[in-house]
Each structure stands twice: as C-alpha cells, then as structure tokens.
Scaffold this motif. Structure first.
Motif, PDB file in Angstrom:
ATOM      1  N   GLY A  15       0.778  -1.247   0.083  1.00 20.52           N
ATOM      2  CA  GLY A  15      -0.021  -0.118   0.068  1.00 20.52           C
ATOM      3  C   GLY A  15       0.877   1.145  -0.045  1.00 20.52           C
ATOM      4  N   LYS A  16       2.029   1.227  -0.427  1.00 20.58           N
ATOM      5  CA  LYS A  16       2.943   2.444  -0.227  1.00 20.58           C
ATOM      6  C   LYS A  16       2.621   3.443  -0.977  1.00 20.58           C
ATOM      7  N   PRO A  17       2.053   3.395  -2.310  1.00 16.81           N
ATOM      8  CA  PRO A  17       1.489   4.481  -3.314  1.00 16.81           C
ATOM      9  C   PRO A  17       0.485   5.345  -2.655  1.00 16.81           C
ATOM     10  N   ARG A  18      -0.467   4.458  -1.903  1.00 12.72           N
ATOM     11  CA  ARG A  18      -1.608   5.263  -1.196  1.00 12.72           C
ATOM     12  C   ARG A  18      -1.218   5.968  -0.066  1.00 12.72           C
ATOM     13  N   LEU A  19      -0.107   5.291   0.698  1.00 14.72           N
ATOM     14  CA  LEU A  19       0.341   6.019   1.842  1.00 14.72           C
ATOM     15  C   LEU A  19       1.170   6.958   1.433  1.00 14.72           C
ATOM     16  N   VAL A  20       1.904   7.199   0.626  1.00 14.89           N
ATOM     17  CA  VAL A  20       2.693   8.308  -0.005  1.00 14.89           C
ATOM     18  C   VAL A  20       1.733   9.262  -0.224  1.00 14.89           C
ATOM     19  N   ALA A  21       0.568   9.127  -1.132  1.00 13.94           N
ATOM     20  CA  ALA A  21      -0.344  10.058  -1.419  1.00 13.94           C
ATOM     21  C   ALA A  21      -0.941  10.718  -0.088  1.00 13.94           C
ATOM     22  N   LEU A  22      -1.037  10.330   0.994  1.00 14.93           N
ATOM     23  CA  LEU A  22      -1.594  10.571   2.291  1.00 14.93           C
ATOM     24  C   LEU A  22      -0.605  11.322   2.875  1.00 14.93           C
ATOM     25  N   ASP A  23       0.717  10.964   2.924  1.00 13.44           N
ATOM     26  CA  ASP A  23       1.870  11.649   3.701  1.00 13.44           C
ATOM     27  C   ASP A  23       3.149  11.470   2.700  1.00 13.44           C
ATOM     28  N   ASP A  24       3.726  12.572   2.390  1.00 21.13           N
ATOM     29  CA  ASP A  24       4.622  12.764   1.507  1.00 21.13           C
ATOM     30  C   ASP A  24       6.289  11.964   2.297  1.00 21.13           C
ATOM     31  N   ASP A  25       6.082  12.205   3.481  1.00 23.37           N
ATOM     32  CA  ASP A  25       7.121  11.905   4.375  1.00 23.37           C
ATOM     33  C   ASP A  25       7.223  10.177   4.255  1.00 23.37           C
ATOM     34  N   LEU A  26       6.413   9.530   3.870  1.00 20.54           N
ATOM     35  CA  LEU A  26       6.138   7.988   3.660  1.00 20.54           C
ATOM     36  C   LEU A  26       6.805   7.396   2.414  1.00 20.54           C
ATOM     37  N   ALA A  27       7.555   8.285   1.613  1.00 15.91           N
ATOM     38  CA  ALA A  27       8.024   7.985   0.506  1.00 15.91           C
ATOM     39  C   ALA A  27       9.132   7.149   0.529  1.00 15.91           C
ATOM     40  N   GLY A  28       9.584   7.132   1.829  1.00 12.95           N
ATOM     41  CA  GLY A  28      11.034   6.315   2.038  1.00 12.95           C
ATOM     42  C   GLY A  28      10.663   4.680   2.550  1.00 12.95           C
ATOM     43  N   ILE A  29       9.098   4.403   2.680  1.00 14.26           N
ATOM     44  CA  ILE A  29       8.951   3.450   3.314  1.00 14.26           C
ATOM     45  C   ILE A  29       9.859   2.147   2.479  1.00 14.26           C
ATOM     46  N   GLU A  30      10.485   1.240   2.937  1.00 15.50           N
ATOM     47  CA  GLU A  30      10.970   0.143   2.597  1.00 15.50           C
ATOM     48  C   GLU A  30      11.119  -1.048   3.481  1.00 15.50           C
ATOM     49  N   ALA A  31      11.581  -2.225   2.794  1.00 14.04           N
ATOM     50  CA  ALA A  31      11.309  -3.402   3.626  1.00 14.04           C
ATOM     51  C   ALA A  31      12.806  -3.718   4.505  1.00 14.04           C
ATOM     52  N   PRO A  32      12.764  -3.948   5.840  1.00 10.62           N
ATOM     53  CA  PRO A  32      14.017  -4.355   6.396  1.00 10.62           C
ATOM     54  C   PRO A  32      14.857  -5.341   5.874  1.00 10.62           C
ATOM     55  N   ASP A  33      16.166  -5.080   5.936  1.00  9.37           N
ATOM     56  CA  ASP A  33      16.930  -6.304   5.235  1.00  9.37           C
ATOM     57  C   ASP A  33      16.988  -7.421   6.281  1.00  9.37           C
ATOM     58  N   THR A  34      16.531  -8.503   5.660  1.00  7.07           N
ATOM     59  CA  THR A  34      16.432  -9.903   6.419  1.00  7.07           C
ATOM     60  C   THR A  34      17.766 -10.261   6.900  1.00  7.07           C
ATOM     61  N   ASP A  35      18.773 -10.005   5.981  1.00  7.77           N
ATOM     62  CA  ASP A  35      19.934 -10.486   6.630  1.00  7.77           C
ATOM     63  C   ASP A  35      20.836  -9.588   7.608  1.00  7.77           C
ATOM     64  N   ASP A  36      19.944  -8.466   7.969  1.00 13.48           N
ATOM     65  CA  ASP A  36      20.760  -7.541   9.079  1.00 13.48           C
ATOM     66  C   ASP A  36      20.392  -8.360  10.261  1.00 13.48           C
TER      67      ASP A  36
END
Length: 441
Positions: free
Chosen positions: A285-306
């Motif tokens: 749902g990132k596109p919809r979230l970004v439309a609601l809040d510009d600061d969420l344009a950086g949403i990303e999945a955490p690195d599973t190898d971290d």
C-alpha cells in the motif's frame, strides 16, 4: 415380560440421549467456529505514537486510513504518548501492540515490521559562523529544534565519538521562528538537524537562517560509517547535491552522513501471520500511503540479512519478505486442525472424567431393592386388599428404577435385582390369591 420391555425402553432412552449429546457437540463446534471467524474479523490494534512528533502523527493517521480502506474490520487506534521514549515504553509494557519508534530509542520488546523513513543527521551553520565541522563545536552553542527530546542524546553520542566533551558544547532550544533572531545576534554557531531528506522542514529552516545571517552552510557528520559500526542502531545515508529544499542548493555536493531510521514495530508476542499481513499491507500500500503523507515516500522493507540484535526483525515479517509466509488457506487449515485437536482433547478429558466419576462416586443405598424384598416377604400373610396395594407398590418401584437407569443415576446390578424381585413378587402374589380363593370356597 413387562420388566424386559421396561429395560429395553431404558436402553433406547440411553441411546437417544447419546445421539442428542453427539449432535449437541457438533452444533457447539459449528457455533464456536462461526464465533472464531467473526472475532478474528473484528481485530483491534493499538499503535503508540509520540504526541510531540508531527511526522509520527501524520504517519499513524495514514496507516489508519489505509487499514480502514483495505480491511474495514481491522481497527487501528492511535495511543498518544508524551514523546518517542514514551511510545517505546508503552510497547514494552504491553499497553499497545504496535508503535512508531526511532531506531536510537527502540523498545526492548519491539521487532521491526517496516522501515517508514530514514532521517539525515546534519549541522547547519548560519552565515559567518566559524563552525564547519563537529570538532569545532567545542565551546560553541548548538541550536536544537523544539520538541525533539532524542536529538540531545544523539548529539552527545556524536560529540563523544569525536572526543568533544558534551559539557563543553552549549545547547539552546529554538523553534523555526526563533532561528532568524538567533542567527542575527550570533547566539548559535550551528543548528543540529535530524529530518528526512525530502522533509518540508528544510525550506523554512534555511529561509530563517538566511534572513538572519545570509546564506547558511551545511556540514555532515564525518566518520558516519565508523559511528554506525560502533552503534548499530544508527546507519549512514547518502544525500545527493541539492537534496535539501532551500533557497540555495544544499548540500553543495554529494555527502554521506549519519542517519536514524523510523520504524513500525510490533511486540515479539504478535502472531507471525498477523505481523506478516501487516507488513504486506504496508509495503503493497505504499503508493496510497505516500499520497496521504509525503514523508512516507521512504518506506522500505527491512534487510532480512541484518542481524542487529538491537533492531530485530519480526519472524512474521521475515517470513513474508522471504516468501515463506503460509497462504491464508494453509493458515485456515492449521487453525482448523488445532481447533479440532483441542475439541478432541476436551472430549477425551470429559469422557475420562465422567468415567472416573461413575467409578468412584458414592453408591446410593439400594432402598428400592430392600423395599421389594420386604414386599416379597409380606405377600405370604397379606389379605386381598393388601395384595393389590403391594402389587401396585412393586410396579411403582420398578418404574422408578427404570427412570433412574435412563438418567444413569443407578447401577446396573440394582436394576437386575429389581427385575428379579418384581418377578418373584408377582409369582408370590398369584400364589397367595389362589390360596385365599381356595380357602374361601
């Protein structure tokens, strides 16, 4: 014959009662399954958010709207805490299931579902300030933006790494509107800023400093990689030239500086399937979230190898990201299996309990047997009127015993004795009547 028919009737009643019980268990299981389906559909989750953070409040509102649209029966309620430390504490105490936290104040029981954004850590010096590096902060005054309680702690960490005693750096809490006067009167040598690269904060900040002292200059945190290695809750971020919105391009060249991440975290006790579903919903749902809040344009999945222990990833999120999350049909089958297993276990325990009760319960005194024995012995001396009375009483005792057997409130040996005595009573009554009739003739 009458006694045999009565016993057969009792057995039929017992079989009918067993059938009714079985049907009742099946109906109860169906009702329980329906209730489970309805209750799972009415899922309510609380999310802890720092009241002082505009970015976190807006992010929580966007997440709430997303779930209201995609999952109308999933309710997310925002719980406001005084600051980000309070949001982490609320999750650790079990007061909420979710929280929006900053990586340098992560809760002990929090596990990452999604990284919402990353903030760059930079210093902005007013025009004419001699401060152009962290090492030159000694003896100067650093401006800290109001309402950001974690920034002083992060500043102390950076100063300590560069060998600058935190006590040698003065602090002044300012709002954006106060920056112009502070820069004009040389009250500050720099401003410590922690904000997303694309935040709307940069334009008013640079504008306020430019009004007070001319063009401001920016310098990054040198040795960011070394600091991040020493403190795994921090990271580095590459900021391209002109990424910060301002009247002049800032930074003037590509830089690499320190960063902190903002995360949606869940309690470790959250079921994996639920954590995976939330992760999936936010990422897709990132596109919809970004439309609601510009600061969420950086949403990303955490690195599973971290494997950073301070910022673990929830196993449910890992399962989704690695493609190992079971499908909804598999989850439904597993749920049905476990529900069936529990019902079977409960039924077995109930049957065992009933068996033990029947085996060890106190036996009721066989008063009916004793009374029939008395009747049998009394028949030999009874007159015709008494014979009728004794016969009716014997029939009543037989009927009562059969009813008790039908309700499983008597022992099988008692009903056999009752049947035997009733037969003897009837034979004795017939003999007595023949004897009385012969005497009268």
């Amino acid at each position: 014959m009458l006694v045999d028919r009565q016993i057969s009737a009792a057995r039929m009643i017992r079989r009918s009662r067993t059938t009714v019980i079985v049907l009742g268990v099946i109906a109860g299981a169906a009702v329980a399954a329906l209730l489970i389906h309805l209750l799972l559909g009415l899922l309510s989750l609380d999310i802890a958010v720092a009241k002082t953070s505009t970015e976190d409040r807006e992010a929580a509102q966007a997440l709430t709207q997303l779930f209201e649209t995609q999952h109308p029966r999933v309710r997310i309620r925002t719980i406001f805490e005084p600051d980000r430390l309070g949001a982490s504490a609320a999750l650790d105490k079990g007061e909420t299931q979710l929280a929006l936290v900053r990586s340098d104040a992560a809760p002990k029981d929090g596990q990452t579902l999604v990284i919402l954004r990353r903030d760059a850590v930079v210093f902005v010096a007013p025009g004419g300030s001699p401060v152009d590096s962290v090492a030159k902060l000694r003896g100067s005054t650093v401006g800290l933006l109001d309402g950001r309680k974690l920034d002083p702690l992060l500043l102390d960490l950076i100063l300590t790494h560069f060998g600058v005693p935190p006590s040698s750096v003065h602090r002044r809490i300012l709002t954006i509107d106060q920056l112009t006067e502070a820069a004009r009167s040389r009250q500050i040598g720099s401003v410590f800023v922690v904000a997303p690269v694309g935040s709307a904060l940069w334009l008013p900040l640079f504008t306020a400093l430019r009004k007070g002292s001319g063009a401001a200059k920016l310098f990054e945190v040198d040795e960011a990689a070394a600091i991040a290695k020493e403190h795994p809750v921090l990271d580095t971020i590459d900021v391209p030239k002109g990424a910060f919105l301002g009247s002049l391009p800032a930074p003037g060249d590509d830089i690499t500086t320190l960063s902190v991440s903002h995360r949606l975290v869940a309690r470790g006790a959250m079921p994996d399937w639920l954590a995976g579903e939330i992760t999936r919903e936010v990422l897709t749902g990132k596109p919809r979230l970004v439309a609601l809040d510009d600061d969420l344009a950086g949403i990303e999945a955490p690195d599973t190898d971290d494997k950073v222990q301070a910022l673990p990833i929830h196993p449910g999120a890992t399962a989704y990201l690695t493609g190992n999350q079971p499908s909804l049909s598999d989850q439904a089958q597993n749920a049905a299996y476990w529900v069936g297993l529990m019902i079977s276990a409960l039924a077995s325990l109930g049957a065992a309990g009933i068996g033990l009760y029947r085996r060890f319960r106190p036996l009721q005194p066989p008063t009916r047997v004793m009374r029939l024995l008395e009747i049998w012995l009394s028949v030999s001396s009874a007159d015709p009127v008494e014979l009728d009375h004794l016969e009716r009483e014997a029939d009543a005792l037989a009927a009562e015993t059969i009813r008790m057997e039908a309700h499983r409130r008597t022992e099988s040996v008692e009903i056999r004795l009752v049947a035997l005595l009733v037969a003897h009573v009837r034979e004795a009554v017939q003999r007595r009547r023949r004897h009385v009739a012969q005497r009268m003739t």
